[in-house]
Write a protein that holds these residues in place. Structure first.
Motif, PDB file in Angstrom:
ATOM      1  N   ILE A 119       2.345   4.490   5.321  1.00  0.00           N
ATOM      2  CA  ILE A 119       1.524   5.074   4.238  1.00  0.00           C
ATOM      3  C   ILE A 119       1.604   6.599   4.285  1.00  0.00           C
ATOM      4  O   ILE A 119       1.736   7.264   3.243  1.00  0.00           O
ATOM      5  N   ILE A 120       1.538   7.183   5.470  1.00  0.00           N
ATOM      6  CA  ILE A 120       1.607   8.645   5.599  1.00  0.00           C
ATOM      7  C   ILE A 120       2.959   9.166   5.114  1.00  0.00           C
ATOM      8  O   ILE A 120       3.039  10.167   4.376  1.00  0.00           O
TER       9      ILE A 120
ATOM     10  N   GLY B 215       7.222  10.120  -0.677  1.00  0.00           N
ATOM     11  CA  GLY B 215       7.399   9.118  -1.728  1.00  0.00           C
ATOM     12  C   GLY B 215       8.304   7.983  -1.316  1.00  0.00           C
ATOM     13  O   GLY B 215       8.274   7.501  -0.171  1.00  0.00           O
ATOM     14  N   GLY B 216       9.156   7.547  -2.239  1.00  0.00           N
ATOM     15  CA  GLY B 216      10.067   6.433  -1.977  1.00  0.00           C
ATOM     16  C   GLY B 216      11.035   6.728  -0.861  1.00  0.00           C
ATOM     17  O   GLY B 216      11.414   5.830  -0.100  1.00  0.00           O
ATOM     18  N   VAL B 217      11.438   7.996  -0.724  1.00  0.00           N
ATOM     19  CA  VAL B 217      12.351   8.378   0.367  1.00  0.00           C
ATOM     20  C   VAL B 217      11.676   8.137   1.713  1.00  0.00           C
ATOM     21  O   VAL B 217      12.296   7.672   2.673  1.00  0.00           O
TER      22      VAL B 217
ATOM     23  N   THR C  45       0.821  -1.220   0.000  1.00  0.00           N
ATOM     24  CA  THR C  45       0.000   0.000   0.000  1.00  0.00           C
ATOM     25  C   THR C  45       0.855   1.271   0.000  1.00  0.00           C
ATOM     26  O   THR C  45       0.580   2.194  -0.780  1.00  0.00           O
ATOM     27  N   PRO C  46       1.903   1.386   0.845  1.00  0.00           N
ATOM     28  CA  PRO C  46       2.773   2.570   0.751  1.00  0.00           C
ATOM     29  C   PRO C  46       3.422   2.714  -0.628  1.00  0.00           C
ATOM     30  O   PRO C  46       3.572   3.839  -1.119  1.00  0.00           O
TER      31      PRO C  46
ATOM     32  N   THR D  69       1.914   9.155  -6.436  1.00  0.00           N
ATOM     33  CA  THR D  69       2.086  10.547  -6.023  1.00  0.00           C
ATOM     34  C   THR D  69       3.353  11.168  -6.593  1.00  0.00           C
ATOM     35  O   THR D  69       3.342  12.331  -7.028  1.00  0.00           O
ATOM     36  N   TYR D  70       4.464  10.411  -6.621  1.00  0.00           N
ATOM     37  CA  TYR D  70       5.753  11.009  -6.999  1.00  0.00           C
ATOM     38  C   TYR D  70       6.485  10.280  -8.123  1.00  0.00           C
ATOM     39  O   TYR D  70       7.354  10.870  -8.757  1.00  0.00           O
TER      40      TYR D  70
END
Length: 506
Positions: free
Chosen positions: A422-423, A429-431, A307-308, A315-316
């Motif tokens: 997730i937040i 993003g990936g970072v 999910t993350p 998003t990114y």
């Protein structure tokens, strides 16, 4: 004030029934001690030259034992009713002699009858307790396909009977502790003397002795009180309802705790990987057991990551999505007005609501609620444009992954961890995902269980112990007990499996 309270408590503990009390004074003493409880009963036996008073609580004793093994023998005997003759005449296995009021009160509360002959310096306590308990039943929270199905009950004596049956070793040691200042709870510390390391035993023993609490209502409460870190979401001591898992752990050099009125036992020291093990891995063939263990680890990893990763990519990081998949993703999200992070958190929250509602409702209703609720809400959410089809698939896989852990506690911890990950994925993003996993790894590396590394045998690396955690090797390669437990007797199997056939006369 604290000093005065402790001094008063000390005086009460030292208080004894005066020698040669008459019955009326004794009744008043015990009524005051038990706060005028209406179920406190007095049975008086009147004979020609002496009288005997039997005191007990009506609701927690076995009335048949009272009349058959205490009242009738005392009515028939012609002996002088001193404590020694009373003890010899009654047919009860567990008896003791005392005149301390606090001992008598505690014994009566635990189902004992106090037998006192007027004019004597002390009386006799006879255990005729009849505690409410259920019979041995099939395990529910740790269900198995292979192996014994029996589970612990709320009766400490029944649980100890099962353990003694599983391990009929004279080196099996049982130490008794009574915890709680108001509600006395009997607790057993159990280990095998010539296997368990003395330092581990001493750590358990000391932490139990240091507890000053009103009551211990369950073994899970005791586990939280004696663990190393109370602030982490990760459990540090395994709790199990399976006697065979408890017995196997003792034979591997661990220490166990049984708590009265609790259907679960505590095992320690326990590592992070122990929460993903199942006794079924041992009962199956080694290659099947290894496959299932690896499957669980992959499922838990995907449960935290999927999910993350979806949120971060949408998003990114659109560039990592294949062009063929990008079109279907765009169509799926075309009607969704929310950003991916809000969409994911909303669905995760709904899944947790369904899971909690299903657990609290009656069994049949709960199962129906989970299935119908998931289908109806998922379909309605897609039709209403609240979420996309692809995210529903990802959330479902993540939820299934968290349920593969044999331990309910670690499965719940994984579900909680998903929300902050997730937040962070929605913010950075990936970072953010890398930061979250790095933080989790550092946190796990710092955790200990009874002073032992929580990530053992991965850190510190112990290759010989990997066959007891990450994989399950054939039995001929498991002749040594786990090194992390620092066992005294490290060898459990000497003969290796023979690979060549031999004739009978060889």
């Amino acid at each position: 004030m604290v000093f005065k309270w402790r001094e008063k408590k000390r005086r009460e503990e030292e208080k004894s029934i005066a020698h040669s009390l008459n019955f009326d004074d004794l009744k008043e003493e015990l009524k005051d001690s038990l706060k005028q409880s209406d179920d406190l009963a007095f049975h008086k036996i009147e004979k020609e030259h002496h009288h005997i008073l039997i005191i007990y609580l009506e609701n927690i004793i076995n009335t048949d034992q009272l009349h058959q093994h205490i009242v009738k023998p005392l009515e028939r005997t012609a002996d002088e009713p001193d404590p020694k003759s009373i003890a010899n005449n009654i047919n009860i296995g567990k008896i003791s002699v005392t005149n301390r009021l606090i001992d008598i009160t505690e014994a009566i509360l635990n189902g004992n009858a106090y037998i006192y002959a007027e004019g004597q310096p002390c009386g006799v306590l006879a255990d005729i307790s009849e505690k409410a308990s259920r019979s041995l039943e099939k395990a529910e929270t740790e269900s198995l396909v292979f192996g014994p199905k029996v589970a612990f009950t709320e009766s400490l004596s029944t649980n100890m009977n099962v353990i003694r049956t599983n391990i009929n070793d004279p080196n099996l040691c049982v130490e008794e502790f009574v915890l709680g200042s108001r509600v006395k709870t009997k607790t057993y510390l159990i280990y095998i003397k010539d296997i368990a390391e003395e330092e581990n035993v001493n750590t358990f023993r000391q932490r139990i002795k240091d507890l000053e609490v009103d009551s211990i209502m369950d073994s899970s409460v005791l586990a939280q009180m004696i663990e190393d870190n109370s602030y982490t979401v990760f459990p540090q001591l395994v709790t199990t309802e399976l006697p065979d898992r408890f017995s196997i752990s003792l034979l591997h050099g661990k220490i166990g705790i049984l708590v009265d009125r609790s259907p679960q036992a505590i095992i320690g020291p326990s590592t992070f990987l122990n929460f993903f093990e199942s006794t079924e891995d041992i009962y199956m063939r080694w290659n099947m057991g290894t496959f299932l263990r690896v499957l669980r680890f992959i499922a838990i990893f995907l449960s935290v990551l999927l999910t993350p990763a979806y949120v971060a990519v949408l998003t990114y990081h659109y560039e990592v999505i294949p062009s063929s998949l990008l079109v279907s993703l765009g169509e799926s999200r075309s009607k969704v007005p929310f950003p991916p992070v809000f969409e994911a958190l909303l669905l995760e929250f709904i899944i947790e609501l369904l899971r909690e509602a299903g657990a609290r409702l009656p069994t049949k209703v709960g199962q129906t609620m989970g299935i119908v609720g998931g289908i109806v809400i998922g379909q309605a959410a897609v039709e209403a444009g609240f979420t996309s089809n692809i995210l529903i698939i990802i959330i479902a896989i993540s939820a299934l992954g968290s349920f593969t852990a044999p331990s309910y506690a670690i499965g719940t911890a994984v579900r909680i961890i998903r929300f902050p990950v997730i937040i962070l994925a929605g913010l950075y993003g990936g970072v953010g995902i890398v930061f979250a996993f790095s933080f989790l790894l550092i946190h796990l590396l710092k955790l200990t269980t009874l002073g032992r590394p929580y990530l053992s045998p991965i850190y510190p690396l112990t290759i010989a112990d990997l066959k007891y955690s990450l994989i399950r090797m054939p039995f001929q390669y498991m002749g040594k007990r786990p090194e992390a437990n620092s066992t005294i007797d490290s060898e459990k199997m000497k003969a290796k499996k023979k690979t060549e056939k031999k004739d009978v006369d060889e």
